[in-house]
Motif scaffolding. Structure first.
Motif, mmCIF file in Angstrom:
data_model
loop_
_atom_site.group_PDB
_atom_site.id
_atom_site.type_symbol
_atom_site.label_atom_id
_atom_site.label_comp_id
_atom_site.label_asym_id
_atom_site.label_seq_id
_atom_site.Cartn_x
_atom_site.Cartn_y
_atom_site.Cartn_z
ATOM 1 N N ILE A 3 -18.255 31.266 21.593
ATOM 2 C CA ILE A 3 -19.182 29.679 22.458
ATOM 3 C C ILE A 3 -20.703 30.153 21.610
ATOM 4 O O ILE A 3 -21.318 30.746 22.011
ATOM 5 N N LEU A 4 -20.753 28.772 20.770
ATOM 6 C CA LEU A 4 -22.348 28.555 20.485
ATOM 7 C C LEU A 4 -23.074 27.862 21.617
ATOM 8 O O LEU A 4 -22.790 26.716 21.743
ATOM 9 N N GLY A 5 -23.620 28.237 21.528
ATOM 10 C CA GLY A 5 -24.820 27.843 23.178
ATOM 11 C C GLY A 5 -25.370 28.209 24.109
ATOM 12 O O GLY A 5 -24.242 28.980 24.575
ATOM 13 N N SER A 6 -26.160 27.907 24.801
ATOM 14 C CA SER A 6 -26.610 28.385 26.322
ATOM 15 C C SER A 6 -26.781 26.608 27.623
ATOM 16 O O SER A 6 -27.121 27.242 28.061
ATOM 17 N N GLY A 7 -26.481 25.610 26.845
ATOM 18 C CA GLY A 7 -26.577 24.852 27.604
ATOM 19 C C GLY A 7 -26.136 24.093 28.544
ATOM 20 O O GLY A 7 -24.285 24.933 28.993
ATOM 21 N N TRP A 8 -25.715 23.224 29.412
ATOM 22 C CA TRP A 8 -24.852 21.892 30.009
ATOM 23 C C TRP A 8 -23.919 22.881 30.008
ATOM 24 O O TRP A 8 -23.162 23.283 30.881
ATOM 25 N N ALA A 9 -23.118 21.936 28.505
ATOM 26 C CA ALA A 9 -21.995 22.445 28.383
ATOM 27 C C ALA A 9 -21.369 23.910 27.756
ATOM 28 O O ALA A 9 -20.419 23.822 28.060
ATOM 29 N N ALA A 10 -21.920 24.660 27.411
ATOM 30 C CA ALA A 10 -21.043 25.538 26.944
ATOM 31 C C ALA A 10 -21.228 26.618 28.113
ATOM 32 O O ALA A 10 -20.042 27.223 28.825
ATOM 33 N N THR A 11 -22.077 26.356 29.666
ATOM 34 C CA THR A 11 -22.312 27.703 30.541
ATOM 35 C C THR A 11 -21.076 26.551 31.614
ATOM 36 O O THR A 11 -20.747 27.506 32.239
ATOM 37 N N SER A 12 -20.525 25.435 31.792
ATOM 38 C CA SER A 12 -19.781 24.568 32.143
ATOM 39 C C SER A 12 -18.421 25.464 31.514
ATOM 40 O O SER A 12 -18.300 25.256 32.541
ATOM 41 N N ILE A 13 -18.602 25.427 30.254
ATOM 42 C CA ILE A 13 -17.421 25.969 29.617
ATOM 43 C C ILE A 13 -16.973 27.101 30.036
ATOM 44 O O ILE A 13 -15.679 27.856 30.855
ATOM 45 N N SER A 28 -26.162 32.468 21.396
ATOM 46 C CA SER A 28 -27.331 31.002 21.628
ATOM 47 C C SER A 28 -28.536 31.850 21.152
ATOM 48 O O SER A 28 -28.985 33.089 21.191
ATOM 49 N N PRO A 29 -29.608 30.953 20.596
ATOM 50 C CA PRO A 29 -30.827 31.528 20.183
ATOM 51 C C PRO A 29 -31.986 31.942 21.479
ATOM 52 O O PRO A 29 -32.963 32.739 21.576
ATOM 53 N N ARG A 30 -30.584 31.278 22.875
ATOM 54 C CA ARG A 30 -32.117 31.313 23.412
ATOM 55 C C ARG A 30 -31.173 32.115 24.635
ATOM 56 O O ARG A 30 -30.275 31.455 25.048
ATOM 57 N N ASN A 31 -31.455 33.047 25.376
ATOM 58 C CA ASN A 31 -30.297 34.164 26.619
ATOM 59 C C ASN A 31 -31.041 33.263 27.812
ATOM 60 O O ASN A 31 -31.059 34.271 28.490
ATOM 61 N N GLU A 71 -27.891 37.245 21.355
ATOM 62 C CA GLU A 71 -28.639 36.343 21.177
ATOM 63 C C GLU A 71 -29.058 35.922 19.436
ATOM 64 O O GLU A 71 -29.439 36.681 18.959
ATOM 65 N N ALA A 72 -28.583 34.780 19.520
ATOM 66 C CA ALA A 72 -28.715 35.406 18.107
ATOM 67 C C ALA A 72 -28.292 33.574 17.299
ATOM 68 O O ALA A 72 -28.529 32.454 18.058
ATOM 69 N N ASP A 73 -28.904 32.950 15.988
ATOM 70 C CA ASP A 73 -28.291 31.982 15.806
ATOM 71 C C ASP A 73 -27.439 31.919 14.470
ATOM 72 O O ASP A 73 -27.058 32.766 14.186
ATOM 73 N N LEU A 106 -13.079 27.831 18.342
ATOM 74 C CA LEU A 106 -14.598 28.459 18.619
ATOM 75 C C LEU A 106 -14.938 26.963 19.174
ATOM 76 O O LEU A 106 -14.689 25.321 19.407
ATOM 77 N N ILE A 107 -16.197 26.849 20.234
ATOM 78 C CA ILE A 107 -16.945 26.335 21.277
ATOM 79 C C ILE A 107 -18.678 26.015 20.630
ATOM 80 O O ILE A 107 -19.071 26.339 20.577
ATOM 81 N N ILE A 108 -18.297 24.683 19.851
ATOM 82 C CA ILE A 108 -19.753 24.291 19.415
ATOM 83 C C ILE A 108 -20.505 24.006 20.824
ATOM 84 O O ILE A 108 -20.295 22.181 20.619
ATOM 85 N N ALA A 109 -20.789 23.845 21.690
ATOM 86 C CA ALA A 109 -22.001 23.340 21.887
ATOM 87 C C ALA A 109 -23.452 23.369 22.263
ATOM 88 O O ALA A 109 -23.959 23.865 23.120
#
Length: 189
Positions: A3-13, A28-31, A71-73, A106-109
């Motif tokens: 899962i790429l990301g740590s926002g709403w979509a990624a966290t909900s999934i 995600s670059p944001r931990n 935590e990475a890009d 792969l989930i791109i969020a």
């Protein structure tokens, strides 16, 4: 599964994902997860930033099976070989700062970029409000404007210039920030 990301979509999934069926890696670059509806409140101190973030490792540790957070890009997606390339972009580097991770799913969020709607000068001159560092920047500039306007000897014209602020955008963030700014200037000062 990656899962790429740590926002709403990624966290909900991630919250609804049954990890009994998947080995999960979150990149995600944001931990942390940021509760963005309260972000405008942090610009004036109504709410502190620490109150609207939740560490990703806290979210991942409450799953049945271990979920790896990195935590990475993400620098490259190779769908043919089902592989992503990630890079540690932090200031502190270890011996390894580039890695490949295989995936079956792969989930791109990863969210979106700030929109300028093609208005010249916006990117160079405006303060966006999408991330924690944006809120800190606005808070710092707001307080600096207020204190500079209070500096002894400022003319009325200069005070009006320093305190002239424009909120661009009538969406939820712009409206919430305008309300927070109004309340701060009229009720808190």
């Amino acid at each position: 599964m990656v899962i790429l990301g740590s926002g709403w979509a990624a966290t909900s999934i991630l919250k609804d994902l049954d990890t009994d069926h998947f080995n999960v890696v979150v990149v995600s670059p944001r931990n942390y997860f940021l509760f963005t509806p309260l972000l405008p409140s942090t610009t004036v101190g109504t709410v502190e930033l620490r109150s609207i973030i939740m560490p990703m490792r806290y979210i991942t540790r409450h799953k049945k099976r271990e979920v790896l957070f990195v935590e990475a890009d993400c620098k490259d997606v190779d769908p043919e070989n089902k592989m992503i390339t990630i890079a540690d972009e932090s200031e502190i580097k270890g011996e390894v700062n580039l890695q490949k991770i295989p995936y079956d799913f792969l989930i791109i969020a990863s969210g979106a970029e700030n929109a300028t709607f093609g208005i010249p000068g916006v990117r160079e001159n405006a303060c966006f409000l999408k991330e924690t560092w944006d809120a800190r920047k606005i808070r710092t500039k707001l307080m600096d404007c207020l204190e500079t306007a209070c500096f002894p000897g400022q003319s009325d014209k200069e005070i009006r210039r320093i305190l002239h602020m424009v909120v661009v955008g009538g969406g939820p963030t712009g409206v919430e920030y305008a309300a927070e700014l109004h309340d701060f200037l009229h009720d808190d000062l």
